[in-house]
Design a protein around this motif. Sequence first.
Motif, PDB file in Angstrom:
ATOM      1  N   ASP A  92       0.812  -1.220   0.000  1.00  0.00           N
ATOM      2  CA  ASP A  92       0.000   0.000   0.000  1.00  0.00           C
ATOM      3  C   ASP A  92       0.845   1.269   0.000  1.00  0.00           C
ATOM      4  OD1 ASP A  92      -2.751   0.900   0.055  1.00  0.00           O
ATOM      5  OD2 ASP A  92      -2.249   1.808   1.979  1.00  0.00           O
ATOM      6  N   PHE A  93       2.184   1.156   0.125  1.00  0.00           N
ATOM      7  CA  PHE A  93       3.035   2.340   0.274  1.00  0.00           C
ATOM      8  C   PHE A  93       3.008   3.231  -0.969  1.00  0.00           C
ATOM      9  CE2 PHE A  93       7.143   4.467  -0.261  1.00  0.00           C
ATOM     10  CZ  PHE A  93       7.172   5.237   0.891  1.00  0.00           C
ATOM     11  N   LEU A  94       3.352   2.651  -2.134  1.00  0.00           N
ATOM     12  CA  LEU A  94       3.412   3.451  -3.364  1.00  0.00           C
ATOM     13  C   LEU A  94       2.052   4.031  -3.751  1.00  0.00           C
ATOM     14  CD1 LEU A  94       5.970   1.463  -5.557  1.00  0.00           C
ATOM     15  CD2 LEU A  94       6.310   3.614  -4.328  1.00  0.00           C
ATOM     16  N   PRO A  95       0.968   3.245  -3.681  1.00  0.00           N
ATOM     17  CA  PRO A  95      -0.341   3.857  -3.959  1.00  0.00           C
ATOM     18  C   PRO A  95      -0.676   5.002  -3.006  1.00  0.00           C
ATOM     19  CG  PRO A  95      -0.503   1.474  -4.084  1.00  0.00           C
ATOM     20  CD  PRO A  95       0.854   1.772  -3.545  1.00  0.00           C
ATOM     21  N   SER A  96      -0.295   4.833  -1.728  1.00  0.00           N
ATOM     22  CA  SER A  96      -0.557   5.905  -0.756  1.00  0.00           C
ATOM     23  C   SER A  96       0.243   7.151  -1.090  1.00  0.00           C
ATOM     24  CB  SER A  96      -0.217   5.429   0.663  1.00  0.00           C
ATOM     25  OG  SER A  96      -1.032   4.347   1.041  1.00  0.00           O
ATOM     26  N   LEU A  97       1.510   6.952  -1.488  1.00  0.00           N
ATOM     27  CA  LEU A  97       2.356   8.080  -1.860  1.00  0.00           C
ATOM     28  C   LEU A  97       1.804   8.794  -3.089  1.00  0.00           C
ATOM     29  CD1 LEU A  97       5.041   9.448  -1.004  1.00  0.00           C
ATOM     30  CD2 LEU A  97       6.180   8.037  -2.721  1.00  0.00           C
ATOM     31  N   ASN A 110      -1.303   8.744  -4.095  1.00  0.00           N
ATOM     32  CA  ASN A 110      -2.551   9.379  -3.710  1.00  0.00           C
ATOM     33  C   ASN A 110      -2.301  10.698  -2.992  1.00  0.00           C
ATOM     34  OD1 ASN A 110      -4.932   9.923  -1.861  1.00  0.00           O
ATOM     35  ND2 ASN A 110      -5.738   8.202  -3.053  1.00  0.00           N
ATOM     36  N   LEU A 111      -1.261  10.712  -2.138  1.00  0.00           N
ATOM     37  CA  LEU A 111      -0.939  11.898  -1.349  1.00  0.00           C
ATOM     38  C   LEU A 111      -0.466  13.039  -2.241  1.00  0.00           C
ATOM     39  CD1 LEU A 111      -1.001  12.611   1.655  1.00  0.00           C
ATOM     40  CD2 LEU A 111       1.413  12.022   1.765  1.00  0.00           C
ATOM     41  N   PHE A 112       0.469  12.748  -3.138  1.00  0.00           N
ATOM     42  CA  PHE A 112       1.009  13.788  -4.003  1.00  0.00           C
ATOM     43  C   PHE A 112       0.080  14.107  -5.172  1.00  0.00           C
ATOM     44  CE2 PHE A 112       4.889  12.600  -1.784  1.00  0.00           C
ATOM     45  CZ  PHE A 112       5.463  13.847  -1.557  1.00  0.00           C
ATOM     46  N   GLY A 113      -0.954  13.303  -5.334  1.00  0.00           N
ATOM     47  CA  GLY A 113      -1.975  13.630  -6.325  1.00  0.00           C
ATOM     48  C   GLY A 113      -3.048  14.541  -5.776  1.00  0.00           C
ATOM     49  N   ASN A 114      -2.963  14.849  -4.477  1.00  0.00           N
ATOM     50  CA  ASN A 114      -3.913  15.758  -3.838  1.00  0.00           C
ATOM     51  C   ASN A 114      -3.413  17.191  -4.019  1.00  0.00           C
ATOM     52  OD1 ASN A 114      -5.472  17.305  -2.073  1.00  0.00           O
ATOM     53  ND2 ASN A 114      -5.633  15.657  -0.573  1.00  0.00           N
ATOM     54  N   PRO A 115      -4.053  18.002  -4.853  1.00  0.00           N
ATOM     55  CA  PRO A 115      -3.530  19.349  -5.128  1.00  0.00           C
ATOM     56  C   PRO A 115      -3.486  20.249  -3.903  1.00  0.00           C
ATOM     57  CG  PRO A 115      -5.735  19.082  -6.040  1.00  0.00           C
ATOM     58  CD  PRO A 115      -5.303  17.730  -5.585  1.00  0.00           C
ATOM     59  N   VAL A 116      -4.462  20.094  -3.003  1.00  0.00           N
ATOM     60  CA  VAL A 116      -4.469  20.926  -1.806  1.00  0.00           C
ATOM     61  C   VAL A 116      -3.248  20.612  -0.943  1.00  0.00           C
ATOM     62  CG1 VAL A 116      -5.736  21.522   0.289  1.00  0.00           C
ATOM     63  CG2 VAL A 116      -6.967  21.108  -1.835  1.00  0.00           C
ATOM     64  N   LYS A 123      -3.340  10.263   7.218  1.00  0.00           N
ATOM     65  CA  LYS A 123      -2.966  11.412   8.036  1.00  0.00           C
ATOM     66  C   LYS A 123      -1.547  11.301   8.591  1.00  0.00           C
ATOM     67  CE  LYS A 123      -7.610  12.780   9.420  1.00  0.00           C
ATOM     68  NZ  LYS A 123      -7.636  14.038   8.670  1.00  0.00           N
ATOM     69  N   SER A 124      -1.224  10.193   9.233  1.00  0.00           N
ATOM     70  CA  SER A 124       0.114  10.036   9.810  1.00  0.00           C
ATOM     71  C   SER A 124       1.187  10.082   8.732  1.00  0.00           C
ATOM     72  CB  SER A 124       0.197   8.713  10.585  1.00  0.00           C
ATOM     73  OG  SER A 124      -0.606   8.763  11.731  1.00  0.00           O
ATOM     74  N   PHE A 125       0.920   9.432   7.606  1.00  0.00           N
ATOM     75  CA  PHE A 125       1.871   9.429   6.500  1.00  0.00           C
ATOM     76  C   PHE A 125       2.073  10.851   5.969  1.00  0.00           C
ATOM     77  CE2 PHE A 125       2.776   8.097   1.918  1.00  0.00           C
ATOM     78  CZ  PHE A 125       4.118   7.861   2.185  1.00  0.00           C
TER      79      PHE A 125
END
Length: 710
Positions: free
Chosen positions: A340-345, A347-353, A583-585
Amino acid sequence: MEISSKENTHFFSNNTALPVDRSSFKSESSASKEKHSCCGGIKIFIGALSFVYFAKALSGSYLKSTITQIERRFDIPSSLVGVIDGSFEIGNLLIIILVSYFGAKLHRPRIIGAGCLIMSAGTFLIAMPQFFMGRYRYERFPSTINSTVSLSPCLQDKGQTLLSALEKSQAKINAGCEKEAGSSMWIYVLLGNLLRGIGETPIQPLGIAYIDDYAVEENAALYIGCVQTVAIIGPIFGFLLGSLCAKLYVDIGFVDLDSVTMSPKDVRWVGAWWLGYLIAGVISLLAGIPFWFLPKVCSKPESRKDSSTSSEHSKFIIEESKDQGTSSWQQAKLAEMAKDFLPSLKNLFGNPVYILYLCASIIQFNSLIGMVTYKPKYIEQQYGQTSSKTNFVIGLINIPAVAFGIFSGGLIMKRFGVGVLGAAKLSLGSSFLGYLLLLSLFAMGCGNSEVAGLTVSYHGAKPMSDQEQALFSDCNSGCSCSRNDWDPICGENGVTYVSACLAGCRAASGTGKNTVFFNCSCVGTSESSQSSSAVVGPCQKGNECPKMFLYFLVISVITSYTLSVGGTPGYILLLRCIKPHLKSFALGIYTLAIRVLAGIPAPVYFGVAIDTTCLKWGSKRCGGRGACRLYDSSALRYVYLGLTLVLGTVSIFFSVAVLWVLRKRSSPQDETLSANGERGTCGRKSRKDNFVNSDQLIQSTYWPEKETRL
């Protein structure tokens, strides 16, 4: 670790469906004893952790207060001092991953105790060079040292015996060059600060997690808030300690203070910088002692004994039945986390806000860290204040303003029920108003000190373009002077001269601070050929400086408060615009980026920029450039404030972009998007979904090295 309302409902419904085991009920007395035992243990831990937070904040702020002292003591430029300051972040980053991962599996209180021990050792190491590099030596005329030798400052005859006496004195100084040339004692300061960073690493993640694990759930926020509040007090005492030590001469107790020719206002003055590090080291050592006697685990309160893992934790773990082995559970856990690490990363950097707010924070912290690191130097050089008064003002006025601003930001959020969009507006508004106030400081500066040959010519006009050649004039042409020395004297005409020799003085009387120079050919006014006298030390800055310094303090305090108000809303914005299980990530990536891209480089390039404004560099005993003795006040003001303002302005543009994206996402057509949808937007959600649990709410009032951000 956020638990949504649906998860809470499902959780409690499952609990109520369980059969009641009457044998599990204990007597009121035994339950009360267990509760008191648990509360007693966790409260001792909270008290000890509060003291540790105080100790680390005190030593960190004391380092900021001694920046100029270290620069002068080791004869190094501001850029190198910036490297020393950034070494703390480097040490922290070296082991943060190891501590965060393995620390939770080991004895957390003892790891914190070991961290305090390392932090204490690093603090002691910073002070050690003082005891190995000999007494502090600075440029001074021989007649101010020994009353039995009467030398003429202006040596007209190079063959006279007085010159040979000077050569012998110079030979004694050069005798120690072989020993000092191969040693750079400032490296020990850098290594000590690196150790401080390593020792400080486990305190925050392991300490807060321990409280969250074993405190009563409804009290966890209060306990963590108390710890963070104590952390605000540390910098106040740190700067006040810096103020006290800056008043004392660096070699106090080892030299006759009557022989010291400098006053604390002299740019060569070095206070007892090492003394504060010894005090801070002892405090850090004492703070770590209780943790060696605390248990690895504390009995959980009754309300939390039956609780399972949090919703965030469960996102990464496949639920296993109780009869499965521990090893297979751990393997499934690690495999799921790795998968789940790479998908989470992504997903996180795909969030423009998130990515826009991260960029805004990095640039803003570059601005704030650089400004705070060199604020004492700026006040000393711009307004002619002593290091002691500068540290006293920062500790007693600026830091309380920051603490009050942080509190006000949280209070506004709670009082008016500010949502995500409102938090973005409040954060942007505070930044815009804060940097707008900072713009007014450009008009609150002092002019350059009148130094003959550097800022004014010997005839009162502007100096020549070649500043080194401008040090020599017709009035001192008959003297054999060195252009590298910096032993300033103040003439009767109110002009500072680099040395008594360059002032053309031919006689001197008195010793130490009471030395008076006579027959100074360069001190006489242009209208009169009469020679005048001069005294030891530079002249005071213009009469307008005290008034300008007062205006600067008022605007500085208001600016500090205004910028701090936006800290908590900005952090809440960060928490609420990402998926709950990330959140923690997200917080980890945020902290890492701030430390690497702001905490380490900002002091370095701010120092490099400040070095470009130097008019007169000191010289080391063995040759080479030392610390700066005189800055161009106007250039320093434009570089220091300009760099801060430019970075702040860029961060505001990113904040505007964040607000624009939020407005777009909160439009009516996007209201139907799920809060946990693919786009990860933070549209209008229900009020319950906007709440975070206690540990996240408290974390929202904390950002890296908040205690020293003025």
